[in-house]
Scaffold this motif. Structure first.
Motif, short mmCIF file in Angstrom:
data_model
loop_
_atom_site.label_atom_id
_atom_site.label_comp_id
_atom_site.label_asym_id
_atom_site.label_seq_id
_atom_site.Cartn_x
_atom_site.Cartn_y
_atom_site.Cartn_z
N ILE A 105 8.50 3.79 -4.95
CA ILE A 105 7.24 3.44 -5.61
C ILE A 105 6.42 2.49 -4.75
O ILE A 105 5.21 2.68 -4.57
CB ILE A 105 7.50 2.84 -7.01
CG1 ILE A 105 8.05 3.91 -7.95
CG2 ILE A 105 6.23 2.24 -7.59
CD1 ILE A 105 8.57 3.36 -9.27
N ALA A 106 7.06 1.48 -4.18
CA ALA A 106 6.35 0.53 -3.31
C ALA A 106 5.82 1.23 -2.07
O ALA A 106 4.70 0.95 -1.62
CB ALA A 106 7.28 -0.62 -2.93
N GLY A 107 6.60 2.13 -1.50
CA GLY A 107 6.16 2.88 -0.32
C GLY A 107 4.98 3.79 -0.63
O GLY A 107 4.04 3.90 0.16
N LEU A 108 5.01 4.43 -1.79
CA LEU A 108 3.87 5.28 -2.19
C LEU A 108 2.62 4.44 -2.43
O LEU A 108 1.51 4.88 -2.11
CB LEU A 108 4.23 6.09 -3.44
CG LEU A 108 5.24 7.21 -3.22
CD1 LEU A 108 5.63 7.84 -4.55
CD2 LEU A 108 4.69 8.25 -2.27
N HIS A 109 2.80 3.25 -2.97
CA HIS A 109 1.68 2.34 -3.17
C HIS A 109 1.05 1.98 -1.81
O HIS A 109 -0.17 2.04 -1.65
CB HIS A 109 2.17 1.08 -3.89
CG HIS A 109 1.14 0.01 -4.00
ND1 HIS A 109 0.15 0.03 -4.93
CD2 HIS A 109 0.96 -1.13 -3.27
CE1 HIS A 109 -0.61 -1.05 -4.78
NE2 HIS A 109 -0.12 -1.76 -3.78
N ALA A 110 1.89 1.62 -0.85
CA ALA A 110 1.39 1.26 0.48
C ALA A 110 0.71 2.46 1.14
O ALA A 110 -0.35 2.32 1.77
CB ALA A 110 2.53 0.75 1.36
N LEU A 111 1.29 3.64 0.99
CA LEU A 111 0.69 4.85 1.56
C LEU A 111 -0.67 5.14 0.95
O LEU A 111 -1.62 5.49 1.65
CB LEU A 111 1.64 6.04 1.37
CG LEU A 111 1.20 7.36 1.99
CD1 LEU A 111 1.11 7.23 3.51
CD2 LEU A 111 2.17 8.46 1.60
N ALA A 112 -0.79 4.97 -0.36
CA ALA A 112 -2.07 5.20 -1.04
C ALA A 112 -3.14 4.24 -0.52
O ALA A 112 -4.29 4.64 -0.30
CB ALA A 112 -1.90 5.04 -2.54
N ILE A 113 -2.76 2.99 -0.30
CA ILE A 113 -3.72 2.02 0.24
C ILE A 113 -4.14 2.42 1.65
O ILE A 113 -5.33 2.39 1.99
CB ILE A 113 -3.14 0.59 0.20
CG1 ILE A 113 -3.08 0.12 -1.25
CG2 ILE A 113 -3.97 -0.37 1.05
CD1 ILE A 113 -2.45 -1.22 -1.45
N TYR A 114 -3.19 2.81 2.47
CA TYR A 114 -3.52 3.21 3.84
C TYR A 114 -4.40 4.45 3.87
O TYR A 114 -5.34 4.53 4.66
CB TYR A 114 -2.24 3.44 4.66
CG TYR A 114 -1.91 2.24 5.51
CD1 TYR A 114 -2.11 2.25 6.87
CD2 TYR A 114 -1.43 1.08 4.93
CE1 TYR A 114 -1.83 1.14 7.64
CE2 TYR A 114 -1.15 -0.03 5.69
CZ TYR A 114 -1.35 0.00 7.05
OH TYR A 114 -1.08 -1.10 7.81
N THR B 91 -6.50 5.38 1.55
CA THR B 91 -7.82 4.94 1.08
C THR B 91 -8.60 4.26 2.19
O THR B 91 -9.80 4.54 2.40
CB THR B 91 -7.67 4.00 -0.12
OG1 THR B 91 -6.94 4.67 -1.15
CG2 THR B 91 -9.01 3.56 -0.65
N ILE B 92 -7.96 3.37 2.93
CA ILE B 92 -8.62 2.69 4.04
C ILE B 92 -9.02 3.69 5.12
O ILE B 92 -10.13 3.62 5.68
CB ILE B 92 -7.72 1.58 4.63
CG1 ILE B 92 -7.54 0.46 3.61
CG2 ILE B 92 -8.28 1.04 5.94
CD1 ILE B 92 -6.48 -0.55 3.97
N PHE B 93 -8.15 4.65 5.41
CA PHE B 93 -8.43 5.67 6.42
C PHE B 93 -9.66 6.49 6.04
O PHE B 93 -10.55 6.71 6.86
CB PHE B 93 -7.20 6.58 6.59
CG PHE B 93 -7.37 7.64 7.63
CD1 PHE B 93 -7.38 7.33 8.97
CD2 PHE B 93 -7.52 8.96 7.26
CE1 PHE B 93 -7.54 8.31 9.93
CE2 PHE B 93 -7.67 9.96 8.21
CZ PHE B 93 -7.69 9.63 9.55
N ILE B 94 -9.74 6.92 4.80
CA ILE B 94 -10.90 7.70 4.33
C ILE B 94 -12.16 6.85 4.39
O ILE B 94 -13.24 7.33 4.80
CB ILE B 94 -10.65 8.24 2.91
CG1 ILE B 94 -9.55 9.32 2.95
CG2 ILE B 94 -11.92 8.79 2.29
CD1 ILE B 94 -9.05 9.74 1.59
N HIS B 95 -12.06 5.59 4.03
CA HIS B 95 -13.20 4.68 4.10
C HIS B 95 -13.72 4.58 5.53
O HIS B 95 -14.93 4.68 5.79
CB HIS B 95 -12.80 3.31 3.57
CG HIS B 95 -13.84 2.26 3.77
ND1 HIS B 95 -14.86 2.06 2.88
CD2 HIS B 95 -14.02 1.36 4.75
CE1 HIS B 95 -15.63 1.08 3.32
NE2 HIS B 95 -15.13 0.63 4.47
N GLU B 96 -12.82 4.37 6.48
CA GLU B 96 -13.21 4.23 7.88
C GLU B 96 -13.77 5.54 8.44
O GLU B 96 -14.67 5.53 9.27
CB GLU B 96 -12.04 3.73 8.72
CG GLU B 96 -11.62 2.31 8.38
CD GLU B 96 -12.76 1.30 8.51
OE1 GLU B 96 -13.59 1.41 9.44
OE2 GLU B 96 -12.82 0.38 7.66
#
Length: 83
Positions: free
Chosen positions: A52-61, A63-68
């Motif tokens: 769950i923690a790894g999926l959370h971190a992946l989702a944040i990454y 999101t940041i990637f799409i933003h950039e």
């Protein structure tokens, strides 16, 4: 120029993912552990909590990637040079 380990093209844009990003990923996952323990209804860290923690971190990454990528597409749209 030295070789980049995580280099690919996406829609004509050169994308470089630094290996140091793994440190950020691990930190995000580490700080997400308490929330993941609540979500998994666990009293100690186990595989499901880490997942769950790894999926959370992946989702944040992601999101940041799409933003950039949005910045890069906007720059291309207005004929700006991107590095």
């Amino acid at each position: 120029m030295r070789s980049k380990p995580f280099h690919f093209k996406l829609a004509g844009i050169d994308v470089y993912l630094p290996t140091s990003g793994a440190i950020g990923f691990l930190l995000i996952a580490y700080f997400a552990l308490p929330t993941a323990m609540v979500l998994a209804d666990a009293e100690k860290v186990n595989v499901s909590v880490i997942l769950i923690a790894g999926l959370h971190a992946l989702a944040i990454y992601i999101t940041i990637f799409i933003h950039e990528l949005g910045h890069a597409f906007a720059a291309l749209r207005f004929n700006q040079k991107i590095e």
